[in-house]
Design an enzyme around this catalytic site. Structure first.
Site, mmCIF file in Angstrom:
data_model
loop_
_atom_site.group_PDB
_atom_site.id
_atom_site.type_symbol
_atom_site.label_atom_id
_atom_site.label_comp_id
_atom_site.label_asym_id
_atom_site.label_seq_id
_atom_site.Cartn_x
_atom_site.Cartn_y
_atom_site.Cartn_z
ATOM 1 N N GLY A 1 -28.237 -26.890 31.914
ATOM 2 C CA GLY A 1 -27.597 -27.637 32.983
ATOM 3 C C GLY A 1 -26.258 -28.160 32.530
ATOM 4 N N MET B 1 -25.422 -31.101 31.772
ATOM 5 C CA MET B 1 -25.515 -32.112 30.720
ATOM 6 C C MET B 1 -26.039 -31.563 29.402
ATOM 7 S SD MET B 1 -26.924 -35.648 32.330
ATOM 8 C CE MET B 1 -25.923 -36.685 33.403
ATOM 9 N N ASP C 1 -27.141 -35.973 44.697
ATOM 10 C CA ASP C 1 -27.171 -34.519 44.479
ATOM 11 C C ASP C 1 -28.459 -33.928 45.048
ATOM 12 O OD1 ASP C 1 -25.886 -32.212 43.646
ATOM 13 O OD2 ASP C 1 -26.763 -32.238 41.651
#
Length: 341
Positions: A21, A23, A134
């Site tokens: 992802g 992050m 999100d």
């Protein structure tokens, strides 16, 4: 190139990598008690950024504050070789994105169950004083106990300080509310707008504002009415109200939940609403069309699920889990409606 897989992250034994992802990397791990956990390990370059560490701490706080029956419960957090990590409950099931891509738009009964479950989750998120920011098909997992809204990586306390640069919009293009495209900060009404997009997308196999060039999609989201042709009549009114261009005219997540469950008659109405009918819509499976990106946004990667194994989930498990899903969704709704508001 993927980083080498660690043997352990804190007290969690690594089994395999689940996905990547924005992050960092998410791993399937075993807890000391033998249970499963999803552990997000932050990228080294981000770990070295004090500002990002503050944002990660906010993510942990956000995840802890939301009722665990609506999302993935936090199991622990810490640092692995100076890289922060967050361990959460591992939820088995496909993402909404994967399920619709494989089987086509959801039939009416299943779609209503999804709408109720996500509205319940957002009610709990907002009751905790948070905005998810999100809400999209990749961040909804279809577990046998009901939909779970996951990944609070860019959520922020409604009353908390901004952790991003002025003028930068966090979120995924195509799932942002019109006021966000104009530069307004997020609030619960933005999540409600994303709920409307999500339910329409899941029921139609296409985004309600269509596809096309960046400017065309952005212009439609700012000025045009959504295309909800084909959405079940029992949902179209709620979805249309959620997609109002004026945030003040949108219902709250709690109001949506009460509308979808018949208010005080919610327990009685859930029996029909939670029947799982996983058959594809008329004409067979339709692969959903992803909306085009909208200019002026800092997008989070929309393509790779970050909190779960991406393997297919057999349809037979959806069928055999129908009773558990109905019971779990009923309990979720009742629990959420008891939250302070």
């Amino acid at each position: 190139m993927n980083p080498p897989i660690p043997v352990a992250i804190g007290p969690y034994t690594v089994v395999r990598r689940l996905g990547e992802g924005g992050m960092g990397t998410v791993y399937l791990c075993r807890t000391a008690g033998g249970g499963d956990a999803a552990v997000k390990l932050i990228r080294p370059d981000l770990s070295a950024d004090p500002g990002f560490r503050r944002r990660f701490a906010a993510e942990v706080d956000a995840a802890r504050r939301v009722a665990s029956f609506c999302t993935a419960a936090v199991l622990g957090h810490g640092a692995h070789e100076d890289q922060p990590y967050l361990a959460t409950e591992y939820i088995d099931g496909p993402t909404l994105n994967d399920h619709v891509a494989e089987t086509g738009p959801l039939p009416p009964g299943t779609l209503h169950s999804l709408a109720v479950g996500v509205a319940a989750a957002l009610t709990a998120v907002h009751a905790a004083g948070l905005v998810h920011r999100d809400v999209k098909p990749q961040n909804v997992i279809l577990s046998i106990t009901g939909p779970r809204v996951i990944d609070f990586g860019i959520s922020r306390a409604v009353d908390g300080p901004a952790l991003t640069a002025r003028g930068v919009v966090l979120g995924t293009p195509g799932w942002l509310a019109p006021e966000q495209l104009r530069g307004a900060g997020p609030d619960p009404a933005c999540d409600v707008f994303a709920w409307g997009c999500l339910v329409a997308w899941a029921g139609l196999g296409r985004h309600p504002y269509g596809t096309g060039g960046l400017l065309a999609v952005g212009e439609r989201m700012l000025r045009a009415e959504p295309d909800l042709d084909g959405l079940p009549e029992g949902l179209s009114g709620a979805v249309r109200s959620a997609l109002s261009a004026d945030p003040a005219r949108r219902p709250t997540a709690r109001s949506l939940l009460l509308t979808l469950t018949g208010g005080d008659a919610a327990p009685a109405s859930l029996a029909a609403a939670t029947r799982l009918d996983p058959r594809p819509g008329p004409g067979g499976p339709v692969k959903p069309q992803a909306p085009a990106a909208v200019p002026g946004t800092a997008a989070t990667p929309p393509s790779t699920p970050t909190w779960r194994d991406a393997r297919p989930w057999p349809m037979r498990r959806l069928l055999t889990g129908a009773a558990a899903f109905a019971i779990g969704l009923a309990l979720l709704v009742l629990g959420v409606l008891l939250l302070p508001h």
